[in-house]
Design a protein around this motif. Structure first.
Motif, PDB file in Angstrom:
ATOM      1  N   THR A   1       0.824  -1.216   0.000  1.00  0.00           N
ATOM      2  CA  THR A   1       0.000   0.000   0.000  1.00  0.00           C
ATOM      3  C   THR A   1       0.858   1.267   0.000  1.00  0.00           C
ATOM      4  OG1 THR A   1      -0.141   0.111   2.429  1.00  0.00           O
ATOM      5  CG2 THR A   1      -1.825  -1.189   1.263  1.00  0.00           C
ATOM      6  N   MET A   2       2.165   1.139   0.025  1.00  0.00           N
ATOM      7  CA  MET A   2       3.033   2.316  -0.025  1.00  0.00           C
ATOM      8  C   MET A   2       3.201   2.770  -1.471  1.00  0.00           C
ATOM      9  SD  MET A   2       6.002   1.332   2.759  1.00  0.00           S
ATOM     10  CE  MET A   2       6.786   2.949   2.726  1.00  0.00           C
ATOM     11  N   ILE A   3       3.135   4.085  -1.679  1.00  0.00           N
ATOM     12  CA  ILE A   3       3.405   4.658  -2.991  1.00  0.00           C
ATOM     13  C   ILE A   3       4.602   5.592  -2.862  1.00  0.00           C
ATOM     14  CG2 ILE A   3       1.011   4.407  -3.740  1.00  0.00           C
ATOM     15  CD1 ILE A   3       0.626   7.410  -3.243  1.00  0.00           C
ATOM     16  N   LYS A   4       4.992   6.208  -3.965  1.00  0.00           N
ATOM     17  CA  LYS A   4       6.230   6.998  -3.962  1.00  0.00           C
ATOM     18  C   LYS A   4       6.194   8.159  -2.986  1.00  0.00           C
ATOM     19  CE  LYS A   4       4.691   9.909  -7.803  1.00  0.00           C
ATOM     20  NZ  LYS A   4       5.023  10.433  -9.135  1.00  0.00           N
ATOM     21  N   THR A   5       4.998   8.652  -2.623  1.00  0.00           N
ATOM     22  CA  THR A   5       4.878   9.812  -1.749  1.00  0.00           C
ATOM     23  C   THR A   5       4.546   9.452  -0.312  1.00  0.00           C
ATOM     24  OG1 THR A   5       2.569  10.001  -2.448  1.00  0.00           O
ATOM     25  CG2 THR A   5       4.192  11.389  -3.601  1.00  0.00           C
ATOM     26  N   THR A   6       4.454   8.168   0.020  1.00  0.00           N
ATOM     27  CA  THR A   6       4.086   7.780   1.384  1.00  0.00           C
ATOM     28  C   THR A   6       5.037   8.428   2.388  1.00  0.00           C
ATOM     29  OG1 THR A   6       3.102   5.670   0.721  1.00  0.00           O
ATOM     30  CG2 THR A   6       3.865   5.858   2.990  1.00  0.00           C
ATOM     31  N   PRO A   7       4.505   9.199   3.339  1.00  0.00           N
ATOM     32  CA  PRO A   7       5.374   9.873   4.304  1.00  0.00           C
ATOM     33  C   PRO A   7       5.691   8.966   5.487  1.00  0.00           C
ATOM     34  CG  PRO A   7       3.111  10.561   4.646  1.00  0.00           C
ATOM     35  CD  PRO A   7       3.082   9.590   3.489  1.00  0.00           C
ATOM     36  N   PRO A   8       6.789   9.240   6.181  1.00  0.00           N
ATOM     37  CA  PRO A   8       7.078   8.471   7.398  1.00  0.00           C
ATOM     38  C   PRO A   8       6.173   8.893   8.543  1.00  0.00           C
ATOM     39  CG  PRO A   8       8.697  10.205   7.113  1.00  0.00           C
ATOM     40  CD  PRO A   8       7.811  10.245   5.899  1.00  0.00           C
ATOM     41  N   GLY A   9       6.099   8.042   9.528  1.00  0.00           N
ATOM     42  CA  GLY A   9       5.346   8.328  10.736  1.00  0.00           C
ATOM     43  C   GLY A   9       5.943   7.546  11.884  1.00  0.00           C
ATOM     44  N   SER A  10       5.266   7.531  12.987  1.00  0.00           N
ATOM     45  CA  SER A  10       5.749   6.788  14.144  1.00  0.00           C
ATOM     46  C   SER A  10       5.934   5.321  13.774  1.00  0.00           C
ATOM     47  CB  SER A  10       4.742   6.903  15.296  1.00  0.00           C
ATOM     48  OG  SER A  10       5.159   6.148  16.408  1.00  0.00           O
TER      49      SER A  10
ATOM     50  N   PRO B   1      -0.527  12.679  11.877  1.00  0.00           N
ATOM     51  CA  PRO B   1      -0.663  14.141  12.037  1.00  0.00           C
ATOM     52  C   PRO B   1       0.267  14.738  13.072  1.00  0.00           C
ATOM     53  CG  PRO B   1      -2.496  13.002  13.092  1.00  0.00           C
ATOM     54  CD  PRO B   1      -1.733  11.955  12.334  1.00  0.00           C
ATOM     55  N   ASP B   2       0.891  13.912  13.918  1.00  0.00           N
ATOM     56  CA  ASP B   2       1.772  14.431  14.961  1.00  0.00           C
ATOM     57  C   ASP B   2       3.251  14.271  14.624  1.00  0.00           C
ATOM     58  OD1 ASP B   2      -0.387  15.108  16.651  1.00  0.00           O
ATOM     59  OD2 ASP B   2      -0.533  13.021  17.303  1.00  0.00           O
ATOM     60  N   PHE B   3       3.537  13.758  13.430  1.00  0.00           N
ATOM     61  CA  PHE B   3       4.926  13.443  13.084  1.00  0.00           C
ATOM     62  C   PHE B   3       5.555  14.567  12.271  1.00  0.00           C
ATOM     63  CE2 PHE B   3       8.273  11.707  10.437  1.00  0.00           C
ATOM     64  CZ  PHE B   3       8.970  10.871  11.301  1.00  0.00           C
ATOM     65  N   VAL B   4       6.761  14.970  12.650  1.00  0.00           N
ATOM     66  CA  VAL B   4       7.571  15.901  11.874  1.00  0.00           C
ATOM     67  C   VAL B   4       8.938  15.265  11.666  1.00  0.00           C
ATOM     68  CG1 VAL B   4       8.685  18.161  11.792  1.00  0.00           C
ATOM     69  CG2 VAL B   4       6.374  17.947  12.721  1.00  0.00           C
ATOM     70  N   LEU B   5       9.323  15.111  10.427  1.00  0.00           N
ATOM     71  CA  LEU B   5      10.643  14.576  10.124  1.00  0.00           C
ATOM     72  C   LEU B   5      11.692  15.615  10.507  1.00  0.00           C
ATOM     73  CD1 LEU B   5      12.206  12.214   8.709  1.00  0.00           C
ATOM     74  CD2 LEU B   5      12.151  13.634   6.644  1.00  0.00           C
ATOM     75  N   ARG B   6      12.636  15.206  11.369  1.00  0.00           N
ATOM     76  CA  ARG B   6      13.628  16.152  11.858  1.00  0.00           C
ATOM     77  C   ARG B   6      15.023  15.556  11.791  1.00  0.00           C
ATOM     78  NH1 ARG B   6      11.437  20.530  14.457  1.00  0.00           N
ATOM     79  NH2 ARG B   6       9.392  20.292  15.429  1.00  0.00           N
ATOM     80  N   GLU B   7      15.996  16.442  11.643  1.00  0.00           N
ATOM     81  CA  GLU B   7      17.395  16.088  11.832  1.00  0.00           C
ATOM     82  C   GLU B   7      17.615  15.811  13.317  1.00  0.00           C
ATOM     83  OE1 GLU B   7      21.686  18.394  11.583  1.00  0.00           O
ATOM     84  OE2 GLU B   7      19.960  19.165  10.485  1.00  0.00           O
ATOM     85  N   PRO B   8      18.325  14.732  13.650  1.00  0.00           N
ATOM     86  CA  PRO B   8      18.559  14.442  15.069  1.00  0.00           C
ATOM     87  C   PRO B   8      19.166  15.638  15.791  1.00  0.00           C
ATOM     88  CG  PRO B   8      19.281  12.607  13.713  1.00  0.00           C
ATOM     89  CD  PRO B   8      18.911  13.726  12.761  1.00  0.00           C
ATOM     90  N   GLY B   9      18.533  16.001  16.918  1.00  0.00           N
ATOM     91  CA  GLY B   9      19.031  17.118  17.712  1.00  0.00           C
ATOM     92  C   GLY B   9      18.604  18.484  17.229  1.00  0.00           C
ATOM     93  N   SER B  10      17.769  18.534  16.171  1.00  0.00           N
ATOM     94  CA  SER B  10      17.398  19.840  15.618  1.00  0.00           C
ATOM     95  C   SER B  10      16.131  20.405  16.225  1.00  0.00           C
ATOM     96  CB  SER B  10      17.207  19.735  14.098  1.00  0.00           C
ATOM     97  OG  SER B  10      16.078  18.917  13.800  1.00  0.00           O
ATOM     98  N   GLY B  11      15.450  19.625  17.038  1.00  0.00           N
ATOM     99  CA  GLY B  11      14.188  20.110  17.589  1.00  0.00           C
ATOM    100  C   GLY B  11      13.784  19.292  18.787  1.00  0.00           C
TER     101      GLY B  11
END
Length: 370
Positions: free
Chosen positions: A82-91, A314-324
Motif C-alpha cells: 500500500t506504499m506509494i512513492k509519496t508515502t510519508p514516514p510516521g511513528s 498528524p503528529d509526526f515531523v521529520l527532523r534532523e537528530p538534535g534539531s528540535g
C-alpha cells in the motif's frame, strides 16, 4: 544537505554534479550520489566504465525491499504493497541516515572511489524493453522520492541528485525535497527556458534555486544569463581541459582541475551550506503530506484499494537528530500545503514537458565571475 542538479538535456548538469560530488569527497564530506535520470550518465562521469555503470543495481527494481524496510512498524501502513512513492514516514517508520549501513544501501548503493575519498552511488535504473509502452519515468524515480521522504541528514552530509532533464520532475513532489536546487543553464534562449519553468513552478513552494551558467565564453554570455536570471545567477563556468580529459576516460587527479573550477565548486558548496540554518522541517513535512494526499486522490487510492490519507501521522515531523524537541512534535498538517501546485501533474503516469533522449552533458569548465 539535499542538493539537486537540474537543467535541459545537454546543459552540463551531469558533468557539474559529478564535479561537485568529487569536490565534496575531496573535502572529506560524506556523500550519497543519486542518478535520478533514466539516461544514466552519472556513473561514467564519476569514472566508472560503461560496463561497471550498467551493472549498478537499479533502485526501481528493488522497490519492494525499500518499501518493506522503510515501513518498519508504522501502524498506519497496513502493508508494503500500500506504499506509494509519496508515502510519508510516521511513528514506527525506519528513517535513512547518511552515515549508516542498512538494507537499502546494501541492496542499492555501491561505493565509488574518487581522489581523496569515496562516495555511495545509487541509480534509478534505465528503461528496459519491458518498460517500453507500459511504464513511465516516475515508475523508476518513485524509489528515489520514497527514500528522500524518509531521509534525515546532518552537518557535512550530502545527498546529491542528478535529476531528469527539463522540468519533468514537477510531475511529482520530488522537487520540494531539496535544500538547494542548482539549475545548469547555457547562455541561449533554450538554455534559460527551463530556468523560467522552474522559477514559475517552484514559486509557491519556497524552493531555493540558483543558476549555474555553463559553456560561457565571454562577458556577453554572462550579461545574457544575468538578464534572464538576475540575482539567481550564482556563478558561470566555461571550458575545461580537465573535463575534456575526463570525457575521454582519462581524467587527471582531481587536484589538477583548474583553479577557477575549484573556486566555482566551493561557491556552490557555500551557497548550499548557507541554506542549512533556514531549514524548516515542519514545512518540509507539510509539503510531503500535501503531495501524498494529491497522489492518493488522483490515482493511489484506486491503485492500492486503500484510503492512503490514513497513512499520514498528524503528529509526526521529520527532523534532523538534535534539531528540535523530537520527531513527534509539531504537525504534519494533513491536507495542507505550501501553496498552489503550479504546473505539477499528480498522476504517476504523466510529466511536465519531459525531454526524451537527453544527451550526456559536457562542457563544465573554468570559472568566470558572475
Amino acid at each position: 544537505m539535499k542538493i539537486a542538479f537540474v537543467g535541459k538535456g545537454g546543459s552540463g548538469k551531469t558533468t557539474l554534479s559529478s564535479l561537485f560530488i568529487r569536490h565534496l569527497a575531496a573535502a572529506g564530506a560524506t556523500v550519497v550520489a543519486v542518478d535520478a535520470d533514466i539516461n544514466q550518465h552519472l556513473g561514467p562521469a564519476l569514472g566508472l566504465s560503461e560496463d561497471a555503470a550498467a551493472a549498478l543495481p537499479a533502485m526501481g527494481a528493488r522497490l519492494p525491499l525499500i518499501k518493506d524496510y522503510l515501513r518498519g512498524s508504522n501502524p498506519r501502513i497496513s502493508s508494503a504493497d500500500t506504499m506509494i512513492k509519496t508515502t510519508p514516514p510516521g511513528s514506527g517508520s525506519r528513517l535513512l541516515r547518511i552515515r549508516e549501513d542498512n538494507p537499502v544501501y546494501d541492496a542499492c548503493a555501491r561505493p565509488v572511489e574518487l581522489d581523496g575519498g569515496a562516495v555511495r552511488l545509487m541509480v534509478t535504473g534505465p528503461f528496459t524493453e519491458a518498460d517500453l509502452g507500459v511504464s513511465c519515468y516516475h515508475s523508476k524515480t518513485g524509489a528515489v522520492e520514497l527514500c528522500l521522504n524518509h531521509l534525515v541528514d546532518g552537518p557535512d552530509e550530502y545527498v546529491v541528485v542528478d535529476m531528469t532533464a527539463g522540468s519533468d520532475s514537477f510531475a511529482s513532489g520530488m522537487f520540494t525535497r531539496f535544500d538547494m536546487t542548482f539549475l545548469v543553464a547555457e547562455p541561449t534562449r533554450k538554455g534559460v527556458s527551463v530556468y523560467r519553468q522552474y522559477k514559475e513552478y517552484a514559486h509557491d513552494f519556497d524552493i531555493t534555486l540558483k543558476v549555474v551558467g555553463n559553456k560561457v565564453q565571454g562577458q556577453d554570455d554572462i550579461d545574457f544569463l544575468r538578464a534572464a536570471a538576475g540575482d539567481d545567477l550564482l556563478v558561470t563556468v566555461g571550458q575545461s581541459d580537465w573535463v575534456r580529459a575526463m570525457e575521454k576516460g582519462h581524467p587527471p587527479r582531481f587536484e589538477r582541475l583548474e583553479a577557477g573550477n575549484h573556486r566555482a565548486l566551493e561557491t556552490l558548496r557555500t551557497a548550499a551550506d548557507a541554506t542549512h540554518a533556514a531549514r524548516d522541517w515542519e514545512r518540509y513535512t507539510r509539503q510531503m503530506v500535501h503531495f501524498h494526499l494529491k497522489n492518493a486522490q488522483n490515482w493511489g487510492n484506486e491503485r492500492t484499494g486503500t484510503d492512503l490519507a490514513g497513512q499520514v501521522d498528524p503528529d509526526f515531523v521529520l527532523r534532523e537528530p538534535g534539531s528540535g524537541p523530537g520527531a513527534r512534535t509539531g504537525s504534519a498538517g494533513a491536507g495542507t500545503g505550501a501553496g498552489a501546485e503550479a504546473g505539477a501533474q499528480a498522476s504517476e503516469g504523466t510529466g511536465a514537458e519531459a525531454e526524451a533522449g537527453a544527451n550526456a552533458e559536457t562542457g563544465a569548465g573554468a570559472a568566470l565571475p558572475a
